[in-house]
Every structure is written in structure tokens, then in C-alpha cells.
Design a protein around this motif. Structure first.
Motif, mmCIF file in Angstrom:
data_model
loop_
_atom_site.group_PDB
_atom_site.id
_atom_site.type_symbol
_atom_site.label_atom_id
_atom_site.label_comp_id
_atom_site.label_asym_id
_atom_site.label_seq_id
_atom_site.Cartn_x
_atom_site.Cartn_y
_atom_site.Cartn_z
ATOM 1 N N ALA A 124 0.819 -1.215 0.000
ATOM 2 C CA ALA A 124 0.000 0.000 0.000
ATOM 3 C C ALA A 124 0.851 1.263 0.000
ATOM 4 C CB ALA A 124 -0.939 0.005 1.207
ATOM 5 N N VAL A 125 2.073 1.161 0.544
ATOM 6 C CA VAL A 125 2.944 2.341 0.621
ATOM 7 C C VAL A 125 4.245 2.115 -0.158
ATOM 8 C CG1 VAL A 125 2.013 3.151 2.812
ATOM 9 C CG2 VAL A 125 3.890 1.502 2.817
ATOM 10 N N ALA A 126 4.205 1.187 -1.116
ATOM 11 C CA ALA A 126 5.416 0.842 -1.874
ATOM 12 C C ALA A 126 6.019 2.049 -2.570
ATOM 13 C CB ALA A 126 5.097 -0.254 -2.898
ATOM 14 N N GLY A 127 5.161 2.957 -3.043
ATOM 15 C CA GLY A 127 5.662 4.143 -3.739
ATOM 16 C C GLY A 127 6.504 5.029 -2.839
ATOM 17 N N PHE A 128 6.105 5.143 -1.566
ATOM 18 C CA PHE A 128 6.872 5.950 -0.619
ATOM 19 C C PHE A 128 8.207 5.281 -0.295
ATOM 20 C CE2 PHE A 128 2.408 7.123 0.579
ATOM 21 C CZ PHE A 128 2.472 8.437 0.172
ATOM 22 N N ILE A 129 8.190 3.953 -0.190
ATOM 23 C CA ILE A 129 9.403 3.214 0.165
ATOM 24 C C ILE A 129 10.387 3.179 -0.997
ATOM 25 C CG2 ILE A 129 10.284 0.921 0.788
ATOM 26 C CD1 ILE A 129 7.740 0.495 2.393
ATOM 27 N N ASP A 130 9.881 2.950 -2.194
ATOM 28 C CA ASP A 130 10.743 2.786 -3.380
ATOM 29 C C ASP A 130 11.678 3.969 -3.614
ATOM 30 O OD1 ASP A 130 10.424 0.250 -4.467
ATOM 31 O OD2 ASP A 130 8.520 0.786 -5.413
ATOM 32 N N GLN A 131 11.224 5.168 -3.300
ATOM 33 C CA GLN A 131 12.042 6.349 -3.596
ATOM 34 C C GLN A 131 13.322 6.403 -2.771
ATOM 35 O OE1 GLN A 131 10.349 10.190 -2.103
ATOM 36 N NE2 GLN A 131 8.707 8.910 -1.252
ATOM 37 N N PHE A 132 13.369 5.663 -1.639
ATOM 38 C CA PHE A 132 14.542 5.709 -0.761
ATOM 39 C C PHE A 132 15.469 4.491 -0.904
ATOM 40 C CE2 PHE A 132 11.213 8.141 1.523
ATOM 41 C CZ PHE A 132 11.847 9.372 1.593
ATOM 42 N N LEU A 133 14.957 3.399 -1.425
ATOM 43 C CA LEU A 133 15.746 2.171 -1.458
ATOM 44 C C LEU A 133 17.010 2.253 -2.322
ATOM 45 C CD1 LEU A 133 13.089 -0.683 -1.402
ATOM 46 C CD2 LEU A 133 14.347 0.376 0.481
ATOM 47 N N PRO A 134 17.009 2.960 -3.473
ATOM 48 C CA PRO A 134 18.250 3.034 -4.252
ATOM 49 C C PRO A 134 19.425 3.604 -3.464
ATOM 50 C CG PRO A 134 16.408 3.688 -5.618
ATOM 51 C CD PRO A 134 15.880 3.554 -4.211
ATOM 52 N N ALA A 135 19.180 4.621 -2.640
ATOM 53 C CA ALA A 135 20.266 5.208 -1.842
ATOM 54 C C ALA A 135 20.772 4.214 -0.804
ATOM 55 C CB ALA A 135 19.779 6.486 -1.152
ATOM 56 N N ILE A 136 19.840 3.485 -0.168
ATOM 57 C CA ILE A 136 20.241 2.472 0.810
ATOM 58 C C ILE A 136 21.012 1.359 0.114
ATOM 59 C CG2 ILE A 136 19.377 0.750 2.448
ATOM 60 C CD1 ILE A 136 16.964 2.635 2.882
ATOM 61 N N SER A 137 20.539 0.984 -1.063
ATOM 62 C CA SER A 137 21.207 -0.061 -1.844
ATOM 63 C C SER A 137 22.636 0.332 -2.210
ATOM 64 C CB SER A 137 20.409 -0.345 -3.120
ATOM 65 O OG SER A 137 21.096 -1.226 -3.972
ATOM 66 N N LYS A 138 22.809 1.572 -2.626
ATOM 67 C CA LYS A 138 24.131 2.041 -3.044
ATOM 68 C C LYS A 138 25.107 2.072 -1.876
ATOM 69 C CE LYS A 138 26.454 5.958 -5.286
ATOM 70 N NZ LYS A 138 26.256 7.300 -5.901
ATOM 71 N N ARG A 139 24.661 2.590 -0.743
ATOM 72 C CA ARG A 139 25.556 2.723 0.408
ATOM 73 C C ARG A 139 25.865 1.371 1.054
ATOM 74 N NH1 ARG A 139 22.822 8.038 3.359
ATOM 75 N NH2 ARG A 139 23.431 9.562 1.770
ATOM 76 N N GLY A 140 24.867 0.499 1.096
ATOM 77 C CA GLY A 140 25.069 -0.788 1.737
ATOM 78 C C GLY A 140 25.496 -1.891 0.804
ATOM 79 N N ARG A 141 25.530 -1.574 -0.508
ATOM 80 C CA ARG A 141 25.876 -2.566 -1.524
ATOM 81 C C ARG A 141 24.963 -3.785 -1.426
ATOM 82 N NH1 ARG A 141 32.544 -2.445 -1.740
ATOM 83 N NH2 ARG A 141 32.737 -0.179 -2.000
ATOM 84 N N ILE A 142 23.689 -3.501 -1.262
ATOM 85 C CA ILE A 142 22.663 -4.536 -1.194
ATOM 86 C C ILE A 142 21.655 -4.260 -2.306
ATOM 87 C CG2 ILE A 142 20.882 -5.616 0.229
ATOM 88 C CD1 ILE A 142 22.299 -4.493 2.679
ATOM 89 N N PRO A 143 21.363 -5.219 -3.182
ATOM 90 C CA PRO A 143 20.387 -4.996 -4.251
ATOM 91 C C PRO A 143 19.034 -4.565 -3.698
ATOM 92 C CG PRO A 143 21.591 -7.034 -4.617
ATOM 93 C CD PRO A 143 21.955 -6.571 -3.233
#
Length: 248
Positions: A124-143
């Protein structure tokens, strides 16, 4: 101490519900908040039952149950007030477009609300979450997909930092619980967002409350980048480890 809702607060909340029924964004926030509110009310009711059953017995236990009950009611009320603020903001925005005058915003409400997302409500809130995951992915090196799997499995719980004035998500944090001996430790394992100085204090203190009161944590650990060190130390955290990394 939590006070009964006033007539005006009830009227405001009813107006908020009416507005939200026609606003897709507000409905998504409501879907995310509802389980947390109902969980707190359920815990409060359980505490009340224990107080009634033990009345006249162990005074220390009754005092503890009363404290827990008031904490749960306070959390539920804060979430309801934050949601009401969002909906009333939508009322004022709509009224300004047609030249109507509406009451001023509720000044007592916090600038941000921390919305804890149950894994059943992630989509239901995937759109809000999706906008932040790329930054977390880049810093943590997690897909990104692996981050989503952590959320869907319940390994990590998502918390959205919602700016009540701008009516938008400004940050996302993830927490988990680890067992150390007989103690449950709440860990903030990732976090990213913008304008950190506006919300970091609310985030850390409210996550501590959530982890302590709802998940039974007796201690907290923050896995963070160097820029967070000062913030954490202001809240009593101490530096215990330094993590060193290198590529193979």
C-alpha cells in the motif's frame, strides 16, 4: 497523562475521515497507520484487563500495567493526531483554491510523524518506500530486491518519516531485533532521507519507544555512517566498534 478527546478533536477527526475517503494518498497513509493504532489499543485493553483482575493485589504490578496502558494510549493518540493533521491540511489546501477560510493548522502537532509499516501493508505504501531504497542499496551494496525481501519477510521493519507540513515522506529507516543472551536489542540497520536535522531526533526517540514498548527491547544499537555519530551521542549512545571494509 492521556486526556479524553475533546469535542473539537472528535469533529476534526471526523472531518479528516471524510476528506481521506476521496484522497488516494491519504488512504494509503491510513492503511499504514491503522494496524499500529489498533495494536496499541489492543495492548491498552489487555493492560486494563490485567489491572481489573489484579485490583487489590500487587500494587507494584498494577502500577506497571497502568504505565504500560497509558503509554499505548498515548502512542495511538499521537498517530491519530498526526493523521488528522494530514487530512486537515488537505482540507485547507482545497479550501484555499476556492477562496474559503479554514481554521489554522494544529500548532501542537510535531513537524514529523514516524509511521511504522507492518509487512502486510508494504504494498500500500510501496511508492513511498521505493524512492529511498536506491540510496540504501548504493551505500550498503545490497540490491534493492534484497532490501524488499528483508521487508516482506519481516527480517527488517520499515518506518517512514512523514513531514506533516509538506505532506510528504522525507526519510525511511529499517529496524530489526537481535537476541544477545537473554536480552532483546533493537537495531536501526539502515536509514536515508533529506533534511536530516529536521527529523533525526524524532526518528531515534520514537523508534526507541516502539522497540521498547512493542517489541520488548532492553537496549538499542544504531548501525550508521560517521555523520550520525554526533546525533547518537547526544541521546546517550556510545561508540563501541569501528567497522573497516575493503574490496577483494
Amino acid at each position: 497523562m492521556t486526556q479524553p478527546l475533546t469535542k473539537k478533536e472528535i469533529e476534526d477527526f471526523n472531518r479528516a475521515v471524510a476528506i481521506a475517503s476521496g484522497d488516494e494518498g491519504l488512504r494509503e497513509i491510513a492503511d499504514a497507520l491503522t494496524p499500529e493504532i489498533l495494536e496499541n489499543l489492543s495492548h491498552a485493553r489487555n493492560c486494563l484487563d490485567l489491572i481489573i483482575e489484579g485490583w487489590g493485589g500487587d500494587g507494584l504490578a498494577i502500577r506497571g500495567y497502568t504505565s504500560q496502558m497509558m503509554g499505548h494510549l498515548s502512542t495511538a493518540r499521537e498517530l491519530c493526531e498526526a493523521y488528522t493533521s494530514l487530512a486537515l491540511g488537505a482540507v485547507e489546501a482545497a479550501s484555499s483554491e476556492v477562496g474559503e477560510s479554514e481554521p489554522a493548522p494544529l500548532e501542537a502537532l510535531p513537524a514529523v510523524a514516524i509511521v511504522t509499516i507492518h509487512r502486510d501493508n508494504l504494498e500500500a505504501v510501496a511508492g513511498f518506500i521505493d524512492q529511498f531504497l536506491p540510496a540504501i542499496s548504493k551505500r550498503g551494496r545490497i540490491p534493492v530486491e534484497q532490501l524488499w525481501e528483508q521487508l516482506r519477510s519481516g527480517e527488517v521493519q520499515a518506518h517512514i518519516v512523514w513531514d506533516t507540513a509538506k505532506e510528504t515522506a522525507v526519510a525511511l529507516a529499517g529496524t530489526c531485533v537481535v537476541i544477545r543472551g537473554e536480552r532483546r536489542i533493537g537495531e536501526i540497520v539502515w536509514c536515508t532521507g533529506k533534511d536530516r536535522h529536521d527529523w533525526w531526533f524524532h526518528l531515534l526517540t520514537q523508534l526507541e519507544t516502539h522497540l521498547r514498548e512493542h517489541l520488548g527491547c532492553e537496549g538499542f544499537k544504531v548501525v550508521c555512517r560517521p555523520g550520525w555519530k554526533k546525533h547518537c551521542q547526544e541521546l546517550g549512545y556510545r561508540l563501541t566498534h569501528i567497522v573497516m571494509e575493503r574490496d577483494a
